[in-house]
Design an enzyme around this catalytic site. Structure first.
Site, PDB file in Angstrom:
ATOM      1  N   ASN A  11       0.870  -1.174   0.000  1.00  0.00           N
ATOM      2  CA  ASN A  11       0.000   0.000   0.000  1.00  0.00           C
ATOM      3  C   ASN A  11       0.907   1.223   0.000  1.00  0.00           C
ATOM      4  OD1 ASN A  11      -1.744   2.087   0.507  1.00  0.00           O
ATOM      5  ND2 ASN A  11      -2.424   1.357   2.518  1.00  0.00           N
ATOM      6  N   LYS A  13       0.165   4.289  -0.247  1.00  0.00           N
ATOM      7  CA  LYS A  13      -0.436   5.465   0.377  1.00  0.00           C
ATOM      8  C   LYS A  13      -0.177   6.712  -0.485  1.00  0.00           C
ATOM      9  CE  LYS A  13      -0.184   3.109   4.783  1.00  0.00           C
ATOM     10  NZ  LYS A  13      -0.054   3.181   6.241  1.00  0.00           N
ATOM     11  N   HIS A  97      -9.439   1.110   4.903  1.00  0.00           N
ATOM     12  CA  HIS A  97      -8.168   1.291   5.606  1.00  0.00           C
ATOM     13  C   HIS A  97      -8.400   2.206   6.811  1.00  0.00           C
ATOM     14  CE1 HIS A  97      -4.076   2.455   6.539  1.00  0.00           C
ATOM     15  NE2 HIS A  97      -3.704   1.358   5.909  1.00  0.00           N
ATOM     16  N   GLU A  99      -6.778   4.583   7.963  1.00  0.00           N
ATOM     17  CA  GLU A  99      -6.569   6.012   7.687  1.00  0.00           C
ATOM     18  C   GLU A  99      -7.816   6.617   7.045  1.00  0.00           C
ATOM     19  OE1 GLU A  99      -2.896   5.431   5.589  1.00  0.00           O
ATOM     20  OE2 GLU A  99      -1.937   4.882   7.484  1.00  0.00           O
ATOM     21  N   GLU A 169      -5.280  -5.001  10.474  1.00  0.00           N
ATOM     22  CA  GLU A 169      -4.272  -3.970  10.667  1.00  0.00           C
ATOM     23  C   GLU A 169      -4.540  -3.221  11.974  1.00  0.00           C
ATOM     24  OE1 GLU A 169      -2.340  -2.778   6.678  1.00  0.00           O
ATOM     25  OE2 GLU A 169      -4.040  -1.466   7.015  1.00  0.00           O
ATOM     26  N   GLY A 175       2.665   2.200  10.838  1.00  0.00           N
ATOM     27  CA  GLY A 175       3.614   3.308  10.722  1.00  0.00           C
ATOM     28  C   GLY A 175       4.330   3.648  12.012  1.00  0.00           C
ATOM     29  N   SER A 214       3.562  -2.270  10.222  1.00  0.00           N
ATOM     30  CA  SER A 214       5.016  -2.343  10.398  1.00  0.00           C
ATOM     31  C   SER A 214       5.597  -3.697  10.004  1.00  0.00           C
ATOM     32  CB  SER A 214       5.405  -1.968  11.843  1.00  0.00           C
ATOM     33  OG  SER A 214       5.001  -0.637  12.137  1.00  0.00           O
ATOM     34  N   GLY A 235       2.941  -1.197   4.266  1.00  0.00           N
ATOM     35  CA  GLY A 235       2.986   0.228   3.966  1.00  0.00           C
ATOM     36  C   GLY A 235       4.408   0.666   3.660  1.00  0.00           C
TER      37      GLY A 235
HETATM   38  P1  13P Z   1       3.123   0.328   7.678  1.00  0.00           P
HETATM   39  O1  13P Z   1       3.634  -0.950   7.062  1.00  0.00           O
HETATM   40  O2  13P Z   1       3.862   1.543   7.192  1.00  0.00           O
HETATM   41  O3  13P Z   1       3.031   0.240   9.162  1.00  0.00           O
HETATM   42  O4  13P Z   1       1.623   0.547   7.131  1.00  0.00           O
HETATM   43  C1  13P Z   1       0.745  -0.519   7.207  1.00  0.00           C
HETATM   44  C2  13P Z   1      -0.471  -0.182   6.441  1.00  0.00           C
HETATM   45  O5  13P Z   1      -1.227   0.700   6.807  1.00  0.00           O
HETATM   46  C3  13P Z   1      -0.732  -0.932   5.195  1.00  0.00           C
HETATM   47  O6  13P Z   1      -2.002  -0.672   4.716  1.00  0.00           O
END
Ligand code: 13P
Length: 254
Positions: A11, A13, A97, A99, A169, A175, A214, A235
């Site tokens: 992803n 983002k 997601h 976010e 997640e 993140g 992560s 991510g």
């Molecule tokens: P990270 O791998 O940066 O923690 O993000 C995970 C994520 O939100 C994937 O959709």
């Protein structure tokens, strides 16, 4: 236990540029074995999808969107429909997601409508669920994940989601560099599978449930080794070709 093919998606983002994506995709294509040990997917920004799809023609890599409209069309300024995504060659769409839920106010019901819209247009929805740190600390993890998932099943129906991918997640792991332990993640994945099995045991046994939060080359193998973890939604580490390729490689049990 049915054999489930592992699934690893990046992803991206709100990252990337045409030039940067070209380099990243070329490095991923060059480093990926001809028959990868998992389904491999990248999810660039909407405007970069056609370029990425063109660059990946003939490669064993699917392309997904990071979101999709919950309606088919009409006066919805700024939205992109599942049919539009299919038309340009997308095969997947991330929905729900955290976010999007937290920053853009997406409700459980809207996420369910998005999953249904994606599946109805022939996209594979990657349905994201997960609890916040406060919810985990309150012992509400399974209740939250169940509420999110049941809402999607209520709108779309599990039969329509038979080919979907579920991404667990935990918000506190996204993140932050703080990964759920393999045991913590596997417990939730097992609960998700049991929850879905109450609707349809065959579909629940087949569905891929992947972990996100992560995921890195250094922890992917331990996570993917768990019975109910069928891969990852990655991510930050998916923006580094070497990291992403190593994570895909970690799906190979050999
Ligand atoms: P990270 O791998 O940066 O923690 O993000 C995970 C994520 O939100 C994937 O959709």
């Amino acid at each position: 236990m049915p054999q489930r093919r592992p699934f690893v998606a990046g992803n991206w983002k709100l990252n990337g540029s045409l030039a940067g994506n070209a380099g990243l995709l070329a490095a991923i294509v060059a480093g990926l074995p001809a028959t990868p040990p998992c389904d491999v997917v990248v999810c660039p920004a909407y405007v970069h999808l056609p370029d990425a799809i063109g660059r990946l023609a003939g490669a064993a890599i699917g392309v997904g969107a990071q979101d999709v409209a919950d309606v088919a069309g009409g006066a919805y300024t700024g939205e992109v429909s599942a049919t539009m995504l299919r038309e340009v060659g997308c095969r997947y769409a991330i929905v729900g997601h955290s976010e999007r839920r937290m920053l853009y106010g997406e409700t459980d019901a809207a996420v369910g409508r998005k999953a249904a819209a994606a599946a109805g247009a022939g996209l594979v929805p990657i349905v994201c669920v997960g609890e916040t740190l406060a919810e985990r600390d309150a012992g509400a993890t399974l209740a939250v994940v169940e509420r999110q998932l049941e809402a999607a099943v209520a709108v779309a129906g599990l039969a329509a989601l038979a080919d979907a991918v579920i991404a667990y997640e935990p918000v506190w792991a996204i993140g932050t560099g703080r990964t759920a332990t393999p045991a913590q993640a596997d417990e939730v994945h097992g609960a998700i599978r049991a929850m879905l099995a109450r609707h349809d045991a065959t579909i629940a046994g087949r569905l891929r449930i992947v972990y996100g939060g992560s995921v890195k080359a250094a922890n992917a193998r331990d996570l993917f080794a768990m019975a109910n973890i069928d891969g990852g939604l990655v991510g930050g580490a998916s923006l580094d070709a070497g990291e992403f390729l190593a994570i895909c490689g970690a799906a190979d049990p050999a």
